[in-house]
Write a protein that holds these residues in place. Structure first.
Motif, short mmCIF file in Angstrom:
data_model
loop_
_atom_site.label_atom_id
_atom_site.label_comp_id
_atom_site.label_asym_id
_atom_site.label_seq_id
_atom_site.Cartn_x
_atom_site.Cartn_y
_atom_site.Cartn_z
N ASN A 2 36.63 47.44 27.99
CA ASN A 2 37.08 47.53 29.37
C ASN A 2 38.57 47.16 29.44
OD1 ASN A 2 36.61 48.05 31.99
ND2 ASN A 2 35.87 45.98 32.48
N VAL A 3 39.38 48.01 30.02
CA VAL A 3 40.81 47.73 30.09
C VAL A 3 41.17 47.18 31.46
CG1 VAL A 3 43.07 48.83 30.18
CG2 VAL A 3 41.53 49.37 28.32
N ILE A 4 41.90 46.05 31.46
CA ILE A 4 42.44 45.53 32.72
C ILE A 4 43.93 45.82 32.67
CG2 ILE A 4 42.85 43.45 34.09
CD1 ILE A 4 40.19 42.43 33.12
N TYR A 5 44.35 46.82 33.40
CA TYR A 5 45.71 47.31 33.27
C TYR A 5 46.63 46.68 34.31
CZ TYR A 5 49.60 50.40 32.40
OH TYR A 5 50.85 50.88 32.08
N MET A 6 47.48 45.79 33.84
CA MET A 6 48.46 45.16 34.74
C MET A 6 49.86 45.32 34.16
SD MET A 6 46.82 42.11 36.80
CE MET A 6 45.14 42.17 37.43
N ASP A 7 50.16 46.56 33.77
CA ASP A 7 51.48 46.88 33.21
C ASP A 7 52.05 48.11 33.94
OD1 ASP A 7 53.63 46.51 31.59
OD2 ASP A 7 52.74 47.44 29.82
N ASN A 8 51.87 48.07 35.26
CA ASN A 8 52.22 49.26 36.06
C ASN A 8 53.71 49.47 36.26
OD1 ASN A 8 49.59 50.59 37.14
ND2 ASN A 8 49.23 48.39 37.17
N GLU A 360 38.16 41.13 40.92
CA GLU A 360 37.40 40.71 39.73
C GLU A 360 38.33 40.67 38.52
OE1 GLU A 360 36.08 43.27 41.86
OE2 GLU A 360 35.09 41.56 42.80
N GLU A 361 39.23 41.62 38.44
CA GLU A 361 40.16 41.65 37.31
C GLU A 361 41.09 40.44 37.34
OE1 GLU A 361 40.62 46.39 36.32
OE2 GLU A 361 41.88 45.56 37.92
N VAL A 362 41.56 40.12 38.55
CA VAL A 362 42.43 38.95 38.70
C VAL A 362 41.66 37.70 38.27
CG1 VAL A 362 43.59 37.49 40.43
CG2 VAL A 362 43.90 39.98 40.48
N ASP A 363 40.41 37.58 38.72
CA ASP A 363 39.60 36.41 38.37
C ASP A 363 39.40 36.31 36.86
OD1 ASP A 363 39.41 35.74 41.01
OD2 ASP A 363 37.46 36.68 41.34
N PHE A 364 39.21 37.45 36.23
CA PHE A 364 39.00 37.48 34.78
C PHE A 364 40.24 36.91 34.06
CE2 PHE A 364 38.99 39.67 30.62
CZ PHE A 364 37.70 39.37 30.18
N ILE A 365 41.42 37.32 34.50
CA ILE A 365 42.66 36.84 33.85
C ILE A 365 42.83 35.34 34.11
CG2 ILE A 365 45.18 37.03 33.80
CD1 ILE A 365 44.86 40.00 34.45
N ILE A 366 42.54 34.93 35.34
CA ILE A 366 42.68 33.51 35.69
C ILE A 366 41.77 32.65 34.79
CG2 ILE A 366 42.21 31.82 37.51
CD1 ILE A 366 42.94 34.04 39.54
N GLU A 367 40.62 33.23 34.43
CA GLU A 367 39.67 32.48 33.57
C GLU A 367 40.13 32.49 32.11
OE1 GLU A 367 35.68 34.21 33.64
OE2 GLU A 367 35.46 33.40 31.61
N LYS A 368 40.62 33.63 31.64
CA LYS A 368 40.91 33.76 30.20
C LYS A 368 42.27 33.21 29.79
CE LYS A 368 37.09 35.85 29.29
NZ LYS A 368 36.00 34.98 28.89
N LEU A 369 43.24 33.23 30.69
CA LEU A 369 44.61 32.88 30.28
C LEU A 369 44.82 31.40 29.94
CD1 LEU A 369 47.36 34.10 29.66
CD2 LEU A 369 47.96 33.86 32.06
#
Ligand code: PLP
Length: 387
Positions: A2-8, A360-369
């Motif tokens: 699953n790709v979370i793309y935040m390089d726009n 959900e993607e934002v939450d995922f990054i907040i958890e993993k970073l």
């Protein structure tokens, strides 16, 4: 994965509606828009429509739009047109934080007879307006300043600068590649003579750009050839991509307020939670005058590249600078110009969101970073020293 793309700010997903509108122009409708026959004329009609759609996004007239191959070509065309139109003037002005499409051209011109003023920015990435105005003279051929910075997202006061430059009769070009589609742009009320944009930054395809040239601005083409674009840019039109950019512009008009407010909320949540959960983290750039989708965050005493690699394992895509400078270990010229300390510039990561990102993607990054930064800092001799 699953790709979370935040390089726009590097590039964006082509919107499905854009792709759908483009596809027939690769297969069914392949005529040359310059041809006399109806088959070519059908393509020409769609190009007319695309030009109108893009003009609407900028509050410009369709005749003021020239399609190009990319933002870089638009920048080069504008700056070269300005200096060719003012052959006696040998002074040109830009900022220290421009994209290489402008920065490297100015450095080239500096080696070829032009006196260049690079206007500095402060610690927040805001332009030193006094320095800009003090350095303008009768000899100034063109001022080229980006509307929004690709790394920090900081927005320059283009409207105010345009008013000053108009009074002085100096040609004003803006690289709005990162601004178009993200913030409202109304060229009826902003005095820029030329403006560059690029399709792939606003959910259009790659390899298509445009240059706005205000009616009455002296212009000379960069690509000299056929009569296309009213003789202002030779070369058979990239019809499918022009049509794609037109559709992307139409979507941007629709999304510019509502969707961008949602994107800003997501960006703000991401940023606030990261700052709350990770010590020694700070935002690069002014938090007010900034694109709604961008945050550049410095994590002291770690390498941005290591953060990217570890995020990549979770499918998270971000950037440690602009796509063009990543791969080099030197901190970016933008962060250096802002005076970001070396230990922070090295650990800077840019997240740039789009309308396709979710909470959900934002939450995922907040958890993993946070654990990623913690692990990297455990390995960092500088972090241990700083404790
Ligand atoms: N200007 C800015 C501010 C950019 O961010 C970019 C691309 O990243 C460009 C110009 C170049 O645009 P293109 O990739 O379409 O040549």
């Amino acid at each position: 994965m699953n790709v979370i793309y935040m390089d726009n700010n590097a590039t964006t997903q082509v919107a499905p509606e854009v792709l759908e509108e483009m596809l027939p122009y690769f297969s069914e409708f392949y005529g040359n828009p310059s041809s006399m026959h109806t088959f070519g004329g059908m393509v020409e009609q769609k190009i007319v429509e695309a030009r109108e759609r893009l003009a609407r996004l900028l509050s410009a007239s369709p005749e003021e739009i020239i399609f190009t191959s990319c933002g870089t070509e638009s920048d080069n065309t504008a700056i070269r047109a300005a200096i060719l139109s003012n052959p006696d003037k040998k002074h040109i002005v830009t900022s220290r934080v421009e994209h290489p499409a402008v920065k490297n051209l100015f450095e080239y011109l500096a080696k070829n007879g032009y006196r260049v003023t690079f206007v500095p920015v402060d610690r927040k990435g805001l332009l030193d307006l006094d320095y800009l105005y003090k350095n303008l003279s009768e000899d100034t051929a063109v001022v080229s300043l980006m509307w929004a910075n690709n790394e920090s997202g900081v927005i320059f006061p283009i409207e105010e600068i345009g008013t000053v430059l108009k009074e002085k009769g100096i040609v004003f070009h803006t690289d709005a590649v990162q601004a178009v589609g993200k913030i409202p742009i109304d060229l009826k009320h902003v005095n820029v003579d030329m403006l560059s944009l690029s399709g792939h930054k606003l959910h259009g395809p790659k390899g298509i750009g445009a240059l706005y040239v205000r009616k009455g601005t002296k212009f000379s083409p960069f690509l000299i050839g056929g009569h296309q674009e009213k003789g202002r840019r030779g070369g058979t039109e990239n019809a499918a991509s022009i049509i794609g950019l037109g559709k992307a512009s139409e979507l941007a008009v629709r999304n510019i307020s509502s969707e961008n407010i949602r994107v800003k909320k997501l960006r703000d949540k991401l940023e606030t939670e990261i700052l709350n959960r990770i010590p020694n983290a700070m935002i690069n750039g002014d938090r007010e005058d900034r694109l709604p989708n961008t945050t550049s965050i410095a994590f002291e005493f770690v390498e941005g590249e290591s953060i990217l690699l570890m995020m990549d394992e979770y499918g998270i895509c971000a950037s440690s600078g602009s796509a063009c400078t990543s791969g080099s270990l030197e901190p970016s010229h933008v962060l250096r110009a802002m005076g970001v300390p070396f230990t922070a510039a090295h650990g800077s990561v840019r997240f740039s969101l789009s309308i396709y990102n979710t909470e959900e993607e934002v939450d995922f990054i907040i958890e993993k970073l946070p654990p990623i930064i913690e692990r990297l800092r455990e390995l960092s001799p500088f972090w241990k020293k700083a404790l």
